[in-house]
Design an enzyme around this catalytic site. Structure first.
Site, mmCIF file in Angstrom:
data_model
loop_
_atom_site.group_PDB
_atom_site.id
_atom_site.type_symbol
_atom_site.label_atom_id
_atom_site.label_comp_id
_atom_site.label_asym_id
_atom_site.label_seq_id
_atom_site.Cartn_x
_atom_site.Cartn_y
_atom_site.Cartn_z
ATOM 1 N N LEU A 1 3.820 5.281 5.987
ATOM 2 C CA LEU A 1 2.900 4.550 6.633
ATOM 3 C C LEU A 1 1.862 3.633 5.741
ATOM 4 O O LEU A 1 1.464 4.101 4.455
ATOM 5 C CB LEU A 1 2.089 5.284 7.540
ATOM 6 C CG LEU A 1 2.733 6.159 8.445
ATOM 7 C CD1 LEU A 1 1.595 7.107 9.382
ATOM 8 C CD2 LEU A 1 3.403 5.096 9.750
ATOM 9 N N GLY B 1 0.754 -1.266 0.037
ATOM 10 C CA GLY B 1 -0.023 0.044 0.006
ATOM 11 C C GLY B 1 0.856 1.273 -0.099
ATOM 12 O O GLY B 1 1.789 1.510 -0.760
ATOM 13 N N CYS B 2 0.214 2.044 0.786
ATOM 14 C CA CYS B 2 1.139 3.506 0.872
ATOM 15 C C CYS B 2 2.491 3.352 1.242
ATOM 16 O O CYS B 2 3.357 4.443 1.072
ATOM 17 C CB CYS B 2 0.306 4.483 1.658
ATOM 18 S SG CYS B 2 -1.207 4.913 1.107
ATOM 19 N N ALA B 3 2.995 2.475 2.019
ATOM 20 C CA ALA B 3 4.301 2.365 2.639
ATOM 21 C C ALA B 3 5.265 1.639 1.460
ATOM 22 O O ALA B 3 6.443 1.881 1.777
ATOM 23 C CB ALA B 3 4.377 1.434 3.756
#
Length: 361
Positions: free
Chosen positions: A347, A143-145
């Site tokens: 994160l 994901g965003c990480a």
């Protein structure tokens, strides 16, 4: 050590302003549920001005099967990734000489918004003149990480192979996961934040001859740190349904920044013997306005040190893993004083945090 020598981006052609998206969401959702009306201020408060998508506005009004979505994902993931790779290896802002595809020793491909087996990096490999002994590292589900984690893994590989190069490619087509019949708060908030985007970063080992191809002084990756919170798999991610990927996006994320992320930052700063005043800028993945504000509070820093994160969020939205590379490119374009330090952070699902200490050599 390793150095980030160049970056490149791939931006989809369909740009839609936030006001247009708000009206579109009204048309799609309000007839189904009144509670959506209460969430509409999120679109104005998100501090997003415009976003780019691989599909046009009308696409969102219709139903789409998982297969249709994923077929579009594969097509556009290849084209936008190639755009980012080509830009990165020929970017005249950072390179005196173009880097050939034959010069790349490892290809890292990051994505969480579609599925492909063989993974998308094989399609990039087939459409460009990469060597057939290139090392491939596809990463899915971060994901965003994902962008920050990929930089860390490439850096660690280059520490063990200092004469090599690595190319990180992050591609996220969040629009293709949009669910017009999902009335949950997570989906509405996601509709206010997420956009499509691709980015690439070239990392070079300290003994590689390609260090000499760089126009600007390279950015050194000095150290990295990973931290994952136990029993937090419900904070963010996907719920896989017959219709596709439904977003999970917990309202607790800003609170986790104030607790879990604060602890990670404190430990990292202590290990590096750093204080906030030693940091020239923060290259933070802009998960959203509230997340960035929570980060400012944790770091006790000024909004100016996070200006590139705010600017990318404003002009592109949250492009999941690719976003932090867009922020990184903006910081590299601006330049930093020699010896200046930056913290790159993101994160993501897990719930996980990735931190990198960058030094502007």
């Amino acid at each position: 050590m390793s150095y980030i020598g160049s970056t490149g981006i791939g931006i989809p052609a369909n740009e839609i302003r936030q006001e247009e998206i708000t009206e579109l969401v009204k048309d799609i959702f309000i007839g189904s549920s009144r509670h959506v009306t209460k969430l509409l201020p999120v679109f104005k408060n998100a501090e997003v001005t415009s976003r780019q998508f691989v599909v046009n506005k009308e696409w969102f009004r219709s139903e789409h099967s998982f297969k249709e979505r994923n077929d579009l994902y594969k097509t556009h993931a290849i084209t936008t990734s190639l755009e980012a790779v080509d830009h990165c290896l020929t970017n005249k802002e950072f390179l005196d000489k173009e880097i050939s595809y034959q010069a790349i020793d490892m290809l890292v491909f990051v994505s969480s918004t579609g599925i492909a087996t063989p993974s998308v990096d094989t399609y990039l490999f087939n459409q460009r003149n990469f060597r057939d002994n290139i090392i491939r590292m596809p990463l899915w589900g971060l994901g965003c990480a994902g962008g920050a984690i990929a930089l860390s893994r490439a850096h660690e590989w280059l520490k063990a192979n200092p004469d090599k190069t690595a190319l990180v490619v992050c591609c996220e087509l969040c629009s293709l996961t949009f669910q017009k019949n999902d009335l949950k708060k997570s989906n509405i908030i996601g509709s206010a934040l997420f956009g499509d985007g691709t980015a690439a970063a070239l990392l070079i080992g300290e003994e590689s001859p390609y260090i000499n191809y760089l126009k600007k002084k390279p950015v050194k990756v000095a150290d990295t740190s990973s931290k994952t919170k136990k029993q937090s798999t419900d904070v963010m991610g996907w719920d896989v349904t017959d219709k596709g990927l439904e977003v999970i996006f917990s309202k607790s994320i800003p609170l986790l920044v104030d607790s879990f992320w604060r602890e990670h930052c404190n430990d990292f700063f202590q290990r590096q013997n750093l204080k906030e005043k030693d940091i020239h800028s923060y290259i933070a993945h802009p998960g959203g306005k509230k997340v960035l504000e929570a980060m400012e509070n944790v770091l006790r820093t000024s909004k100016n040190k996070l200006k590139h994160s705010y600017n990318i969020l404003r002009n592109h939205g949250n492009m999941s893993s690719a976003t932090v590379l867009h922020v990184l490119m903006a910081a590299m374009k601006e330049g930093h004083p020699t010896g200046g330090k930056s913290i790159l952070s993101a994160l993501g699902p897990g719930f996980s945090s990735e931190l990198l200490l960058l030094e502007w050599t």
